[in-house]
Design a protein around this motif. Structure first.
Motif, mmCIF file in Angstrom:
data_model
loop_
_atom_site.group_PDB
_atom_site.id
_atom_site.type_symbol
_atom_site.label_atom_id
_atom_site.label_comp_id
_atom_site.label_asym_id
_atom_site.label_seq_id
_atom_site.Cartn_x
_atom_site.Cartn_y
_atom_site.Cartn_z
ATOM 1 N N ARG A 76 0.813 -1.202 0.000
ATOM 2 C CA ARG A 76 0.000 0.000 0.000
ATOM 3 C C ARG A 76 0.855 1.264 0.000
ATOM 4 O O ARG A 76 2.022 1.242 0.394
ATOM 5 N N THR A 77 0.253 2.351 -0.443
ATOM 6 C CA THR A 77 0.902 3.656 -0.468
ATOM 7 C C THR A 77 0.327 4.523 0.645
ATOM 8 O O THR A 77 -0.889 4.584 0.823
ATOM 9 N N PHE A 78 1.212 5.186 1.397
ATOM 10 C CA PHE A 78 0.714 6.072 2.445
ATOM 11 C C PHE A 78 0.294 7.405 1.824
ATOM 12 O O PHE A 78 1.096 8.095 1.205
ATOM 13 N N ARG A 80 -1.318 11.147 2.501
ATOM 14 C CA ARG A 80 -1.490 12.137 3.559
ATOM 15 C C ARG A 80 -2.975 12.334 3.882
ATOM 16 O O ARG A 80 -3.808 12.433 2.978
ATOM 17 N N GLY A 83 -3.936 7.743 5.083
ATOM 18 C CA GLY A 83 -3.285 6.545 5.582
ATOM 19 C C GLY A 83 -2.913 5.571 4.480
ATOM 20 O O GLY A 83 -3.007 5.892 3.282
ATOM 21 N N PRO A 84 -2.486 4.342 4.843
ATOM 22 C CA PRO A 84 -2.107 3.335 3.847
ATOM 23 C C PRO A 84 -3.280 3.001 2.926
ATOM 24 O O PRO A 84 -4.365 2.661 3.394
ATOM 25 N N THR A 85 -3.039 3.106 1.623
ATOM 26 C CA THR A 85 -4.120 2.969 0.650
ATOM 27 C C THR A 85 -3.659 2.125 -0.533
ATOM 28 O O THR A 85 -2.538 2.292 -1.034
ATOM 29 N N PRO A 157 6.866 7.590 3.345
ATOM 30 C CA PRO A 157 5.681 7.853 4.153
ATOM 31 C C PRO A 157 5.896 8.977 5.170
ATOM 32 O O PRO A 157 4.972 9.719 5.481
ATOM 33 N N ASN A 160 5.371 12.181 3.648
ATOM 34 C CA ASN A 160 3.955 12.284 3.277
ATOM 35 C C ASN A 160 3.025 12.301 4.485
ATOM 36 O O ASN A 160 1.815 12.179 4.325
ATOM 37 N N ARG A 162 3.547 10.466 7.736
ATOM 38 C CA ARG A 162 3.560 9.367 8.711
ATOM 39 C C ARG A 162 4.885 9.399 9.477
ATOM 40 O O ARG A 162 5.902 8.900 8.994
#
Length: 281
Positions: A76-78, A80, A83-85, A157, A160, A162
């Motif tokens: 997943r991509t974090f 902003r 969250g993780p998507t 992350p 971005n 996290r």
């Protein structure tokens, strides 16, 4: 999962690592060349490939979660404020050719592709060198050149939104055992004190093995370490810790990590001595 061409690295005739150039992997794992298994001289494996806890962890290699919004890390991509998507934004590293290949190392050219276009071109140099009867060193240098006509920046992350998740760059997914490995640097001990800080070297000690990671250039030594031991055992560099790393058109970002791979549990003095031997020209 392996597929394609492979190269076996040897130290004094012993196989210590296998490099897979064209793995057959789903897009969400951000397909890329990797080293696995990597072993001690006694044959103990010190890497894991696509473990259940993080299927996108692929032994030893170079992985970046954000290159202009493209995911070269996998999973997943974090995002902003979100969250993780799961996103359809995965890139791939494509092995082009070996410019040099021997049993103790190689030089390879790779193309970092995303959305049908080349974003970065990499020159990767890997060498295996014997140090003692129980230790050897894996020397990995990667050079990322911006081949586009615009600025390309590398993020994480952390950049971005996290905190503490500044992974991206060199990454080693280590062997998972019943007990989490110990971690220490020349001045600190424990994940909490080692993570997110630069150090000349960082050691990860398992039940019967020790890995000692060292930045071998001034710039590499300035990069903070990304460290995990409790959740899973892994160590990497942080190319984008507090801010994004810009690479202007035609320019190159270079990092070099030398990793001591030793049988047994090293103490601080032993780790430092092997690092000096591994890094000193």
């Amino acid at each position: 999962m392996t597929g394609g061409d492979t190269t076996v690295l040897r130290v004094a005739g012993r196989p210590v690592a296998r490099y897979v150039t064209r793995p057959e992997l789903p897009a969400r794992l951000s397909p890329r060349p990797y080293l696995h298994p990597v072993t001690t001289l006694a044959g103990t494996a010190v890497t894991e490939l696509s473990p259940a806890d993080h299927t996108h962890h692929l032994g030893v290699g170079v992985a970046v979660p954000d290159v202009e919004g493209h995911n070269f890390w996998g999973g997943r991509t974090f995002v902003r404020d979100q969250g993780p998507t799961e996103l359809d934004n995965h890139g791939s590293q494509r092995h082009v050719a070996f410019q040099l290949r021997d049993e103790d190392g190689f030089v390879a050219q790779l193309r970092w592709m995303a959305a049908g276009a080349e974003v970065l071109r990499e020159r990767r140099t890997v060498a295996a060198t014997g140090l003692t009867d129980t230790a050897w060193a894996l020397d990995l240098t990667f050079s990322l050149t911006n081949v586009t006509e615009r600025l390309v920046s590398i993020g994480s992350p952390a950049t971005n939104g996290r905190p503490g998740a500044a992974y991206g760059g060199f990454f080693w997914r280590a062997r998972k055992e019943a007990t989490a490995p110990d971690v220490f640097t020349p001045a600190t001990e424990g994940e909490a004190r080692a993570h997110g800080r630069p150090a000349d070297w960082l050691a990860l000690a398992g039940a019967t093995w020790t890995l000692v990671f060292a930045g071998a250039t001034e710039q590499t030594r300035r990069d903070p370490w990304f460290v995990r031991t409790g959740e899973y055992p892994g160590v990497g560099s942080s190319l984008a810790y507090g801010e994004r790393l810009p690479i202007p058109p035609g320019q190159t970002a270079v990092r070099r990590i030398v990793t001591v791979v030793a049988d047994g549990r090293l103490d601080r003095e032993q780790a430092a001595a092997l690092v000096r031997k591994a890094v000193t020209p």
